[in-house]
Design a protein around this motif. Structure first.
Motif, PDB file in Angstrom:
ATOM      1  N   ALA A   7     -55.376   5.746   8.197  1.00  0.00           N
ATOM      2  CA  ALA A   7     -54.272   5.356   7.328  1.00  0.00           C
ATOM      3  C   ALA A   7     -52.943   5.844   7.901  1.00  0.00           C
ATOM      4  O   ALA A   7     -52.902   6.675   8.806  1.00  0.00           O
ATOM      5  CB  ALA A   7     -54.491   5.924   5.927  1.00  0.00           C
ATOM      6  N   ALA A   8     -51.861   5.316   7.335  1.00  0.00           N
ATOM      7  CA  ALA A   8     -50.513   5.622   7.841  1.00  0.00           C
ATOM      8  C   ALA A   8     -50.235   7.127   7.841  1.00  0.00           C
ATOM      9  O   ALA A   8     -49.620   7.654   8.770  1.00  0.00           O
ATOM     10  CB  ALA A   8     -49.469   4.886   7.001  1.00  0.00           C
ATOM     11  N   GLN A   9     -50.700   7.824   6.811  1.00  0.00           N
ATOM     12  CA  GLN A   9     -50.439   9.263   6.755  1.00  0.00           C
ATOM     13  C   GLN A   9     -51.132   9.995   7.903  1.00  0.00           C
ATOM     14  O   GLN A   9     -50.589  10.950   8.457  1.00  0.00           O
ATOM     15  CB  GLN A   9     -50.897   9.836   5.408  1.00  0.00           C
ATOM     16  N   GLY A  10     -52.319   9.529   8.245  1.00  0.00           N
ATOM     17  CA  GLY A  10     -53.034  10.128   9.369  1.00  0.00           C
ATOM     18  C   GLY A  10     -52.305   9.877  10.686  1.00  0.00           C
ATOM     19  O   GLY A  10     -52.179  10.777  11.522  1.00  0.00           O
ATOM     20  N   ILE A  11     -51.805   8.663  10.866  1.00  0.00           N
ATOM     21  CA  ILE A  11     -51.016   8.357  12.060  1.00  0.00           C
ATOM     22  C   ILE A  11     -49.777   9.243  12.096  1.00  0.00           C
ATOM     23  O   ILE A  11     -49.391   9.767  13.148  1.00  0.00           O
ATOM     24  CB  ILE A  11     -50.607   6.866  12.078  1.00  0.00           C
ATOM     25  N   ALA A  12     -49.180   9.427  10.921  1.00  0.00           N
ATOM     26  CA  ALA A  12     -47.960  10.248  10.838  1.00  0.00           C
ATOM     27  C   ALA A  12     -48.236  11.683  11.301  1.00  0.00           C
ATOM     28  O   ALA A  12     -47.496  12.239  12.113  1.00  0.00           O
ATOM     29  CB  ALA A  12     -47.424  10.242   9.406  1.00  0.00           C
ATOM     30  N   PHE A  13     -49.297  12.278  10.805  1.00  0.00           N
ATOM     31  CA  PHE A  13     -49.614  13.647  11.230  1.00  0.00           C
ATOM     32  C   PHE A  13     -49.961  13.682  12.720  1.00  0.00           C
ATOM     33  O   PHE A  13     -49.572  14.601  13.436  1.00  0.00           O
ATOM     34  CB  PHE A  13     -50.742  14.242  10.390  1.00  0.00           C
ATOM     35  N   ASN A  14     -50.675  12.683  13.206  1.00  0.00           N
ATOM     36  CA  ASN A  14     -50.993  12.646  14.640  1.00  0.00           C
ATOM     37  C   ASN A  14     -49.731  12.546  15.482  1.00  0.00           C
ATOM     38  O   ASN A  14     -49.622  13.188  16.538  1.00  0.00           O
ATOM     39  CB  ASN A  14     -51.912  11.462  14.951  1.00  0.00           C
ATOM     40  N   THR A  15     -48.782  11.749  15.034  1.00  0.00           N
ATOM     41  CA  THR A  15     -47.595  11.543  15.865  1.00  0.00           C
ATOM     42  C   THR A  15     -46.761  12.814  15.974  1.00  0.00           C
ATOM     43  O   THR A  15     -46.207  13.103  17.038  1.00  0.00           O
ATOM     44  CB  THR A  15     -46.760  10.326  15.383  1.00  0.00           C
ATOM     45  N   GLU A  50     -48.311   4.479   2.922  1.00  0.00           N
ATOM     46  CA  GLU A  50     -49.230   3.395   3.247  1.00  0.00           C
ATOM     47  C   GLU A  50     -48.587   2.047   2.931  1.00  0.00           C
ATOM     48  O   GLU A  50     -48.659   1.105   3.710  1.00  0.00           O
ATOM     49  CB  GLU A  50     -50.539   3.568   2.454  1.00  0.00           C
ATOM     50  N   GLN A  51     -47.952   1.997   1.761  1.00  0.00           N
ATOM     51  CA  GLN A  51     -47.342   0.738   1.343  1.00  0.00           C
ATOM     52  C   GLN A  51     -46.132   0.392   2.207  1.00  0.00           C
ATOM     53  O   GLN A  51     -45.914  -0.762   2.565  1.00  0.00           O
ATOM     54  CB  GLN A  51     -46.927   0.849  -0.125  1.00  0.00           C
ATOM     55  N   LYS A  52     -45.351   1.404   2.538  1.00  0.00           N
ATOM     56  CA  LYS A  52     -44.106   1.199   3.273  1.00  0.00           C
ATOM     57  C   LYS A  52     -44.378   0.801   4.726  1.00  0.00           C
ATOM     58  O   LYS A  52     -43.664  -0.023   5.283  1.00  0.00           O
ATOM     59  CB  LYS A  52     -43.327   2.511   3.246  1.00  0.00           C
ATOM     60  N   PHE A  53     -45.389   1.431   5.328  1.00  0.00           N
ATOM     61  CA  PHE A  53     -45.629   1.224   6.761  1.00  0.00           C
ATOM     62  C   PHE A  53     -47.025   0.701   7.090  1.00  0.00           C
ATOM     63  O   PHE A  53     -47.177  -0.109   7.992  1.00  0.00           O
ATOM     64  CB  PHE A  53     -45.419   2.538   7.529  1.00  0.00           C
ATOM     65  N   GLY A  54     -48.021   1.206   6.363  1.00  0.00           N
ATOM     66  CA  GLY A  54     -49.388   0.845   6.696  1.00  0.00           C
ATOM     67  C   GLY A  54     -49.654   1.082   8.166  1.00  0.00           C
ATOM     68  O   GLY A  54     -49.221   2.073   8.735  1.00  0.00           O
ATOM     69  N   ARG A  55     -50.342   0.148   8.802  1.00  0.00           N
ATOM     70  CA  ARG A  55     -50.641   0.280  10.231  1.00  0.00           C
ATOM     71  C   ARG A  55     -49.791  -0.695  11.057  1.00  0.00           C
ATOM     72  O   ARG A  55     -50.120  -1.021  12.189  1.00  0.00           O
ATOM     73  CB  ARG A  55     -52.136   0.025  10.470  1.00  0.00           C
ATOM     74  N   ARG A  56     -48.695  -1.150  10.470  1.00  0.00           N
ATOM     75  CA  ARG A  56     -47.865  -2.137  11.167  1.00  0.00           C
ATOM     76  C   ARG A  56     -47.209  -1.545  12.414  1.00  0.00           C
ATOM     77  O   ARG A  56     -46.786  -0.402  12.431  1.00  0.00           O
ATOM     78  CB  ARG A  56     -46.792  -2.683  10.225  1.00  0.00           C
ATOM     79  N   LEU A  57     -47.124  -2.368  13.443  1.00  0.00           N
ATOM     80  CA  LEU A  57     -46.486  -1.942  14.680  1.00  0.00           C
ATOM     81  C   LEU A  57     -44.991  -2.228  14.606  1.00  0.00           C
ATOM     82  O   LEU A  57     -44.547  -3.076  13.835  1.00  0.00           O
ATOM     83  CB  LEU A  57     -47.112  -2.664  15.878  1.00  0.00           C
ATOM     84  N   GLN A  58     -44.245  -1.500  15.420  1.00  0.00           N
ATOM     85  CA  GLN A  58     -42.785  -1.584  15.330  1.00  0.00           C
ATOM     86  C   GLN A  58     -42.227  -2.812  16.050  1.00  0.00           C
ATOM     87  O   GLN A  58     -41.357  -3.489  15.527  1.00  0.00           O
ATOM     88  CB  GLN A  58     -42.172  -0.298  15.905  1.00  0.00           C
ATOM     89  N   HIS A  59     -42.735  -3.093  17.229  1.00  0.00           N
ATOM     90  CA  HIS A  59     -42.077  -4.113  18.046  1.00  0.00           C
ATOM     91  C   HIS A  59     -43.001  -5.238  18.511  1.00  0.00           C
ATOM     92  O   HIS A  59     -42.583  -6.085  19.281  1.00  0.00           O
ATOM     93  CB  HIS A  59     -41.467  -3.466  19.302  1.00  0.00           C
ATOM     94  N   SER A  60     -44.258  -5.199  18.122  1.00  0.00           N
ATOM     95  CA  SER A  60     -45.187  -6.164  18.697  1.00  0.00           C
ATOM     96  C   SER A  60     -46.334  -6.418  17.727  1.00  0.00           C
ATOM     97  O   SER A  60     -46.554  -5.655  16.783  1.00  0.00           O
ATOM     98  CB  SER A  60     -45.732  -5.595  20.012  1.00  0.00           C
ATOM     99  N   ASP A  61     -47.053  -7.489  17.975  1.00  0.00           N
ATOM    100  CA  ASP A  61     -48.271  -7.730  17.210  1.00  0.00           C
ATOM    101  C   ASP A  61     -49.483  -7.138  17.908  1.00  0.00           C
ATOM    102  O   ASP A  61     -50.584  -7.133  17.355  1.00  0.00           O
ATOM    103  CB  ASP A  61     -48.494  -9.240  17.038  1.00  0.00           C
ATOM    104  N   HIS A  62     -49.272  -6.695  19.133  1.00  0.00           N
ATOM    105  CA  HIS A  62     -50.407  -6.223  19.924  1.00  0.00           C
ATOM    106  C   HIS A  62     -50.217  -4.770  20.346  1.00  0.00           C
ATOM    107  O   HIS A  62     -49.093  -4.340  20.606  1.00  0.00           O
ATOM    108  CB  HIS A  62     -50.579  -7.096  21.171  1.00  0.00           C
ATOM    109  N   PHE A  63     -51.320  -4.067  20.441  1.00  0.00           N
ATOM    110  CA  PHE A  63     -51.266  -2.690  20.912  1.00  0.00           C
ATOM    111  C   PHE A  63     -50.739  -2.653  22.345  1.00  0.00           C
ATOM    112  O   PHE A  63     -51.024  -3.540  23.158  1.00  0.00           O
ATOM    113  CB  PHE A  63     -52.659  -2.054  20.886  1.00  0.00           C
ATOM    114  N   ALA A  64     -50.033  -1.594  22.663  1.00  0.00           N
ATOM    115  CA  ALA A  64     -49.460  -1.453  24.008  1.00  0.00           C
ATOM    116  C   ALA A  64     -50.437  -0.768  24.959  1.00  0.00           C
ATOM    117  O   ALA A  64     -50.303  -0.871  26.161  1.00  0.00           O
ATOM    118  CB  ALA A  64     -48.173  -0.649  23.934  1.00  0.00           C
TER     119      ALA A  64
END
Lengths: 417, 417
Positions: free
Chosen positions: B205-213, A258-272
Motif C-alpha cells: 500500500a501507499a503507506q508502505g511505499i512511503a516508509f520504504n522511500t 492510499e486515496q490520495k496517491f495509491g500506487r500511482r506512478l508520477q510520470h509514466s504508466d510503466h515501471f522504470a
C-alpha cells in the motif's frame, strides 16, 4: 505536530475541493516583534537564564474595552505567527489557518481579538537557536538553552500580558499547540476562560517519541549539521528534509495516503526498473517535495529543540497527576480528536477528558469522523465542521463571561489597543 | 517486512516471558550454497540477464521417498537462510524461526523436509549487489540488475527443483515472505499444494511505499553511500541504521511500543535537559540499538533492492486481476493477519482472501488477536497459537495429498536425498 499551509494548500489543489470558506479574509496584516525578558531573564526548566527574548506575533480583530475577547492561537510544530490574512496584496499564501480565522469565520475576528505568536525556540521571528547570542554575537546553535513546553508558554503568557490582556477568552491549539494550552491551564490557571484542544494529548506517547528520535537522528547524522554550527554555511538540508518526510507520513492517515496517491506512478504508466529513481511513485514525489519545501522555511536546530520539548511533555508527571494539573483552573474545555489520527489517537483525548472531568472542569468532547488523519484540523475541507463547533463554544464562553460581569448580550466594542 | 532474530530475542529477554516452545531444537545445521543459472542466465523482469547465481539455503528434516513433504520457508525483508538450529554448539542465536521449526514444533521437521533460502538480491549468501560481478571482478553495487519479487521466486523455484522437489507441500511466508509465496502461486501454480500467508498482502500500500522511500532516502543521502560503491571502505552505516530505525517502528504496534517502553528513561529518573543525548528515553535507546545491530549484518544496497521489489509488488497489476493471479493454481491457502499490525492490516488480508475465494481456492482465514503488531509472527510468545493453526493445516494438506495418491495414513519415511 504538523502545521503548515503546505499540506492544506496541496490538499486544496489535489484533493477533494474544499467547501468555500464562509466569511471573509482578514486582509492585510503584519508580523510584529516585541522584546520581552529584558530586565529579568527567563529561567528555563533546565535552569538556564536567557533574555532578552524577541517574540514575533500577529493580531487580528480588536480588543474590547473590557479586554475580555482575546483568543490566543498556539501553532503546531512547524507553524508561525502568520495564522491569517496576507502580508502583502500579492502574497500567494495567506496565513496557515486563514480559512478558519477571519470576519465571520470559525474564529470570528469581528468578535474576537485574535493573537498568534511564533513559539520560543522557533525560527520564524521568535528567539530560537538560530538567533544571535548577544554574549557572543554568533548564532546560538546548540548552546541555546534546552527548553520545554512550559518555557514556551511562559514566554507567550508574558506576550499576552504585555498586550494588556490579563485573561484570555480562549486558547486554541492543535497538536503541539494543544499541548501548550494544556500546560498554560496548569501553569497559569487564571489566564484563560477556556481552551480548545485539537488532535492533541497531555503527554507524548512512546510511538511519538520514536518518530521524533529518528527525525532528529536524520538531522544529527547529516555531515552538514556540524554540531549545530551551520549558520552562514551549508545547512543540513538532507537530514532536515528526511525528518520532515518521516513526520509527514505520520500526519496523514493510511486511508488518506492510499486515496490520495495509491500506487500511482508520477510520470509514466510503466515501471522504470531503475533503482536511482527516487520519485517514481506519486507518494514518493509528494514526500520529497514536502521535504524540499520544508528546508526552505525551517531551521534544523529549531526542529531538534521543539521535538525534544514535545518528547518531554507529560503533564501528569510534572503536576503529580493529570487531574491535579487541572485543579486550579476554572476554564472550560472543548476537546476534539479525529477518527483516523493515529499519531494522537482519540484514546489520548479520552484520557485527557477523563482527567478534566475528574478535576471538576466543564468539558465538551467530540471525535470528528475524518479521513485526513492528524492533519485534519488544518485541512480546508474539515474546517466548516470545526467552525460549527468552535464558533458556538467561543460564543458561549464570551456570553458566560459577560453574564458574570453583568454585560450579557452587549455587542463587542471595536477598539484598538 | 521485518524479520529477525533481534526483535524476537529481545522480546524474549525484556517482554513477557514466552511459553516454553514445545518440541525440540533442530540441532546442528549448516548453510549450503548452490550455483544455479550457470548455463542459461536468469532473465529478470527488467530485461537484464544474470548468471550464475549462488543461493544460500538450509534444510531440516528428511525428504520422503515420494518427495511429497517439502515445505519452503520464505523469509521476510532482512532474514536469511538460517531459520532453525545452530551452526555450532556455541552459537548464541539459533535460526530466526527456531521456536517454530523443529521436531514436534509448529513446522514439524519429523514430518516435513523444510527448506529455507536467502533471497536473490540479499546479502546473506545468495547473489546480490554485494557479490562480485564476474565481468568486472568488482562488487556489483548499483550495477546489479533491478529485481522483482517474481525474480526472487524464479531463483528459489530453481533451487527447489534442483533439490529434487517438483511440488512443495507448502510454502510458508510472512510479510515479504508472504508476497513471495503469493507470487509463486501465480507464477508456478503447479509447484505448491498449499500456502501459508502471514501478515502480508497482494500489493504494497501507499503507506508502505512511503516508509520504504524515506528509508532508502536515508541510505542514499549518506555521504558514505558513494553511489553504492562503498565495499572495501566505510559503509553508509548512519543511513542504513536510520532506515532500520524508521522501519522498526512500523513493525511494532502502538500498544506494544507503549507497553514495552512507555515514557521510561534509560539511565535516570530525571530528565537530562541535554539536546545531545540521543538515547534518553528507553524507546530511543532501543531503536538506536536496533539500527546499530542491523548495520553489522545487512548490506545497504540489498536494502535498496529488496524494498524497491516490495514497492513494485502488485499481483493484480501483473496478472490482470488478483483473482486471475490465483486461477491456475489448485493450492489451498491459510491466510493469517494480526489485529494490531498497521503495516499490513487485516483489511489487506481480507482483500486477498476474497480474491482467492473468487478464484475458487480453498482458503482458511484467521485474524489473530495480538498486541505485537506486524512482528507478531516472529514473537516467541505468539508462536504457540500460530503453531496450533499452521501445524494442523500442514497435516491436513499432507493427508490430502497422500489420500489422492493412495497413501493415506502412511507415516513419512525418513530418507535423505
Amino acid at each position: 505536530m504538523a502545521t503548515d499551509q503546505t499540506t492544506a494548500d496541496i490538499e486544496t489543489q489535489d484533493g477533494p475541493p474544499a467547501a468555500p470558506a464562509s466569511g471573509a479574509e482578514v486582509g492585510l496584516v503584519e508580523t510584529r516583534h516585541i522584546t520581552l525578558f529584558e530586565n529579568e531573564p527567563l529561567k528555563t526548566a533546565s535552569g538556564d537564564r536567557i533574555g532578552p527574548i524577541t517574540v514575533a506575533y500577529e493580531t487580528y480583530g480588536e480588543l474590547s474595552p473590557e479586554r475580555d475577547n482575546a483568543v490566543f492561537l498556539c501553532h503546531a510544530l512547524t507553524g508561525d505567527a502568520h495564522a491569517a490574512g496576507r502580508h502583502s496584496l500579492d502574497e500567494k499564501k495567506a496565513g496557515w489557518w486563514h480559512r478558519f480565522v477571519g470576519p465571520g469565520r470559525g474564529i470570528d475576528t469581528d468578535q474576537y481579538y485574535v493573537i498568534c505568536a511564533n513559539v520560543f525556540g522557533g525560527c520564524q521571528g521568535t528567539t530560537g537557536p538560530g538567533s544571535i547570542n548577544p554574549a557572543t554575537d554568533e548564532p546560538w546553535g546548540l548552546s541555546f538553552p534546552f527548553l520545554t513546553i512550559g518555557d514556551m508558554v511562559t514566554v507567550h503568557a508574558e506576550l499576552v500580558r504585555s498586550l494588556g490582556v490579563d485573561k484570555l477568552l480562549s486558547i486554541v491549539g492543535g497538536s503541539l499547540g494543544g499541548m501548550q494550552l494544556l500546560e498554560w491551564a496548569a501553569r497559569y490557571p487564571d489566564m484563560l476562560e477556556s481552551g480548545v484542544v485539537l488532535a492533541s494529548a497531555a503527554k507524548l506517547a512512546a510511538q511519538g517519541i520514536a518518530f521524533n528520535t529518528v527525525g532528529r537522528r536524520a538531522i544529527l547524522a547529516d555531515p552538514k549539521f556540524n554540531s549545530g554550527n551551520y549558520y552562514g554555511g551549508e545547512k543540513p538540508q538532507y537530514g532536515l528534509a528526511l525528518a520532515r518526510m518521516i513526520a509527514h507520513i505520520t500526519y496523514l492517515s493510511e486511508s488518506s495516503i492510499e486515496q490520495k496517491f495509491g500506487r500511482r506512478l508520477q510520470h509514466s504508466d510503466h515501471f522504470a526498473y531503475d533503482l536511482t529513481k527516487e520519485t517514481e511513485f506519486q507518494v514518493e514525489s509528494y514526500l520529497h517535495y514536502q521535504g524540499k519545501r520544508f528546508v526552505e522555511r525551517f531551521d534544523a536546530n529549531s526542529y531538534l529543540y521543539l521535538t525534544r520539548a514535545m518528547d518531554y511533555f507529560d503533564l501528569a508527571h510534572d503536576y503529580g497527576s493529570l487531574t491535579d494539573a487541572f485543579r486550579k483552573t476554572s476554564a472550560r474545555f472543548l476537546v476534539a480528536s479525529f477518527t483516523t489520527d493515529w499519531l494522537f489517537p482519540t484514546s489520548q483525548s479520552r484520557d485527557l477528558v477523563r482527567a478534566l472531568l475528574k478535576a471538576g472542569r466543564d468539558v465538551t468532547f467530540l471525535e470528528f469522523d475524518s479521513p485526513y488523519g492528524h492533519d485534519a484540523f488544518l485541512i480546508p475541507k474539515e474546517l466548516p465542521k470545526l467552525a460549527s463547533t468552535v464558533g458556538p463554544f467561543l460564543e458561549r464562553t464570551l456570553s458566560s463571561v459577560r453574564k458574570t460581569s453583568g454585560r450579557q448580550g452587549q455587542a463587542p466594542v471595536a477598539n484598538s489597543i
